[in-house]
Design a protein around this motif. Sequence first.
Motif, short mmCIF file in Angstrom:
data_model
loop_
_atom_site.label_atom_id
_atom_site.label_comp_id
_atom_site.label_asym_id
_atom_site.label_seq_id
_atom_site.Cartn_x
_atom_site.Cartn_y
_atom_site.Cartn_z
N GLU A 116 -74.55 20.28 -39.53
CA GLU A 116 -73.18 20.64 -39.93
C GLU A 116 -72.45 19.41 -40.49
OE1 GLU A 116 -69.08 21.91 -37.70
OE2 GLU A 116 -70.98 22.65 -36.88
N ASN A 138 -71.00 18.80 -44.22
CA ASN A 138 -69.61 18.41 -44.47
C ASN A 138 -69.53 17.12 -45.28
OD1 ASN A 138 -68.63 20.61 -43.15
ND2 ASN A 138 -68.28 19.55 -41.22
N HIS A 166 -70.40 17.71 -48.88
CA HIS A 166 -69.26 18.28 -49.63
C HIS A 166 -68.21 17.21 -49.93
CE1 HIS A 166 -70.76 22.29 -49.41
NE2 HIS A 166 -70.63 22.41 -48.07
N ALA A 167 -67.97 16.36 -48.93
CA ALA A 167 -66.99 15.29 -49.14
C ALA A 167 -67.48 14.31 -50.19
CB ALA A 167 -66.70 14.57 -47.83
N TYR A 181 -60.00 14.67 -46.68
CA TYR A 181 -60.84 15.85 -46.92
C TYR A 181 -61.38 16.38 -45.59
CZ TYR A 181 -64.77 18.72 -48.37
OH TYR A 181 -65.66 19.76 -48.53
N LEU A 182 -61.86 15.48 -44.73
CA LEU A 182 -62.40 15.91 -43.43
C LEU A 182 -61.31 16.53 -42.57
CD1 LEU A 182 -64.89 13.03 -42.49
CD2 LEU A 182 -65.42 15.33 -43.29
N GLN A 197 -58.72 18.10 -43.61
CA GLN A 197 -58.42 19.41 -44.20
C GLN A 197 -59.50 20.42 -43.81
OE1 GLN A 197 -55.76 20.51 -45.86
NE2 GLN A 197 -54.86 18.52 -45.37
N ARG A 198 -60.74 19.96 -43.69
CA ARG A 198 -61.85 20.85 -43.33
C ARG A 198 -61.72 21.31 -41.88
NH1 ARG A 198 -65.37 23.34 -46.36
NH2 ARG A 198 -66.93 23.07 -44.79
N LYS A 199 -61.17 20.43 -41.00
CA LYS A 199 -61.00 20.79 -39.59
C LYS A 199 -59.92 21.83 -39.41
CE LYS A 199 -62.71 16.58 -37.46
NZ LYS A 199 -62.38 15.42 -36.63
N LYS A 234 -59.15 24.18 -41.48
CA LYS A 234 -59.50 25.47 -42.07
C LYS A 234 -60.22 26.33 -41.12
CE LYS A 234 -59.66 24.03 -46.85
NZ LYS A 234 -60.42 23.94 -48.04
#
Length: 138
Positions: A102, A106, A109-110, A131-132, A134-136, A138
């Motif tokens: 995972e 991630n 993607h970053a 970015y990380l 923002q991913r958390k 979501k």
Amino acid sequence: MDWLGIGVLIIGIAFAFLTLLLIKPLRKLTDTLDGVRQTTDRLPLLVDDLSKHTTEVMQSSNETIANVNNQVKEVSPLFHIIGDTGEATRKLTLAALEKTNEIKTNTSHASDFTKREKYEGIYGILSFIFYLSQRKTK
């Protein structure tokens, strides 16, 4: 002498000759039967001795089997514990592998995001952290 007396005399002589002829084989047969008698006289003693030894071996075998069973009972829980530990380790390893995959996904993607936006240096690191975060959310 009449014919009957001569016939009886011939039969007597033949019977005496036959008896003399059969004395040697009959003595050998007697010796053989004496040997068989001596062997059969010793046979019950041999069977008793064999039975005693067999009983001793069987008792020793039973004691050995009981001892082995007790040792297996003592060791068996250890094997269960080792098996449970292996299963828990396998589950933990799978969980860590999933988490690693995972994170790899991630970060890939970053990384793509950073390359696409052409961020470099400190600004790239800050945008990566953003970015990380923002991913958390979501």
